[in-house]
Design a protein around this motif. Structure first.
Motif, PDB file in Angstrom:
ATOM      1  N   GLY A  77     -62.483 -59.730  33.399  1.00 30.27           N
ATOM      2  CA  GLY A  77     -63.257 -60.055  34.672  1.00 30.27           C
ATOM      3  C   GLY A  77     -62.368 -61.130  35.626  1.00 30.27           C
ATOM      4  O   GLY A  77     -62.778 -61.568  36.348  1.00 30.27           O
ATOM      5  N   ARG A 126     -66.390 -67.876  40.315  1.00 28.82           N
ATOM      6  CA  ARG A 126     -66.912 -67.281  41.761  1.00 28.82           C
ATOM      7  C   ARG A 126     -66.677 -68.053  42.721  1.00 28.82           C
ATOM      8  O   ARG A 126     -66.344 -67.831  44.020  1.00 28.82           O
ATOM      9  CB  ARG A 126     -68.018 -66.463  41.430  1.00 28.82           C
ATOM     10  N   ASN A 161     -62.206 -66.467  37.533  1.00 31.53           N
ATOM     11  CA  ASN A 161     -62.727 -65.661  36.607  1.00 31.53           C
ATOM     12  C   ASN A 161     -64.362 -65.250  37.244  1.00 31.53           C
ATOM     13  O   ASN A 161     -65.156 -65.983  37.802  1.00 31.53           O
ATOM     14  CB  ASN A 161     -63.384 -66.509  35.444  1.00 31.53           C
ATOM     15  N   THR A 162     -64.321 -64.211  37.570  1.00 32.80           N
ATOM     16  CA  THR A 162     -65.383 -63.169  38.193  1.00 32.80           C
ATOM     17  C   THR A 162     -66.789 -63.449  37.387  1.00 32.80           C
ATOM     18  O   THR A 162     -67.881 -63.312  38.190  1.00 32.80           O
ATOM     19  CB  THR A 162     -65.292 -61.868  38.671  1.00 32.80           C
ATOM     20  N   ARG A 163     -66.741 -63.704  36.356  1.00 35.29           N
ATOM     21  CA  ARG A 163     -67.889 -63.650  35.261  1.00 35.29           C
ATOM     22  C   ARG A 163     -68.572 -65.042  35.318  1.00 35.29           C
ATOM     23  O   ARG A 163     -69.681 -65.302  34.684  1.00 35.29           O
ATOM     24  CB  ARG A 163     -67.389 -63.325  33.779  1.00 35.29           C
ATOM     25  N   THR A 164     -68.051 -66.272  35.889  1.00 40.61           N
ATOM     26  CA  THR A 164     -68.689 -67.431  35.771  1.00 40.61           C
ATOM     27  C   THR A 164     -68.886 -67.880  37.112  1.00 40.61           C
ATOM     28  O   THR A 164     -68.037 -67.817  38.254  1.00 40.61           O
ATOM     29  CB  THR A 164     -67.691 -68.494  34.952  1.00 40.61           C
TER      30      THR A 164
END
Length: 254
Positions: free
Chosen positions: A79, A101, A94-97
């Motif tokens: 991610g 973002r 980190n695109t998942r948190t």
């Protein structure tokens, strides 16, 4: 026709990522294609209730030519999105948190400068694609058509100006237009070609320099009487496609 190159664009308006092969799924675009976008602060996009919006609601090359100078690489396993901006050390977000973002949005907003509207958000919504059209599609360009445009305009054009998923060789110029409404076999996947792609000012932007140094939409209209290059296709049956695979028409001509 033969597949020469395959690309995905994980973040709308940002770097193309070349693939040797990819598995398509029914009713879906390429995996991770246009998965993310930088929504402008005044865009009414709601990740909890995603709906298609015109491209001007997001950072896009039609309006934000300098995006071509932001080089990105997405790792779907972790991610992580690596962003390299001119004169800066690589950034990993980190695109998942939410924190990741937000950090990505802050970096890209600063890079856009005055072109950023309000407080942009780096957005994703599972199952949603930030495509230029409301359907989930795969874009295909015949390189013969691109070469015909280059010859008519007397200019060399990087194929990545047109940000297609699949570039194919062989066939006559504009032959892909004859595929609209028909079914094709692309590698091991079966697709239906649904419409031509109308070209916008995004194609004016040189993907290497970020400068608007060409005018493909005008050249298409002047020399061919339309502003279209390439086609969109919907995946009917999934399967693997690879560089070197063929594109074949599977339904008979009426």
């Amino acid at each position: 026709m033969r597949i020469e190159t395959i690309y995905r664009y994980p973040v709308k308006g940002l770097t193309a990522e070349a693939l040797e092969e990819v598995t398509l799924s029914s009713g879906e675009p390429l995996p991770h294609d246009r998965r993310f976008a930088l929504a402008q602060g005044d865009a009414p996009f709601d990740p909890a209730a995603p709906a298609w919006l015109p491209k001007r609601n997001f950072a896009c090359l039609m309006v934000n030519a300098r995006l071509t100078l932001a080089h990105t690489a997405f790792d779907a396993r972790t991610g992580e999105l690596v962003i390299r901006l001119p004169g800066m050390s690589p950034f990993v977000g980190n695109t998942r948190t939410p924190e990741g973002r937000a950090a990505i949005a802050t970096l890209l907003t600063g890079f856009l400068g005055e072109e950023a509207r309000g407080a942009p958000r780096f957005v994703e919504s599972p199952g949603h694609t930030f495509s230029d059209v409301s359907k989930k599609v795969v874009s295909i360009i015949g390189l013969s058509s691109l070469h015909a445009l280059e010859q008519a305009a007397g200019a060399s054009l990087d194929p990545l100006r047109f940000r297609a998923n699949v570039y194919v060789s062989g066939g006559a110029p504009w032959a892909e237009f004859d595929l609209v409404g028909r079914e094709i076999l692309l590698g091991q996947a079966r697709l239906r070609v649904v419409k031509r792609i109308v070209r916008c000012p995004a194609t004016e932007v040189n993907p290497l320099t970020g400068q608007r140094d060409a005018d493909p939409p005008r050249w298409l209209r002047e020399h061919f009487g339309h502003a279209e290059l390439g086609v969109y296709a919907e995946v009917l049956e999934g399967g693997r496609i690879s560089v070197g695979d063929s594109l074949q028409v599977t339904d008979p001509v009426d």
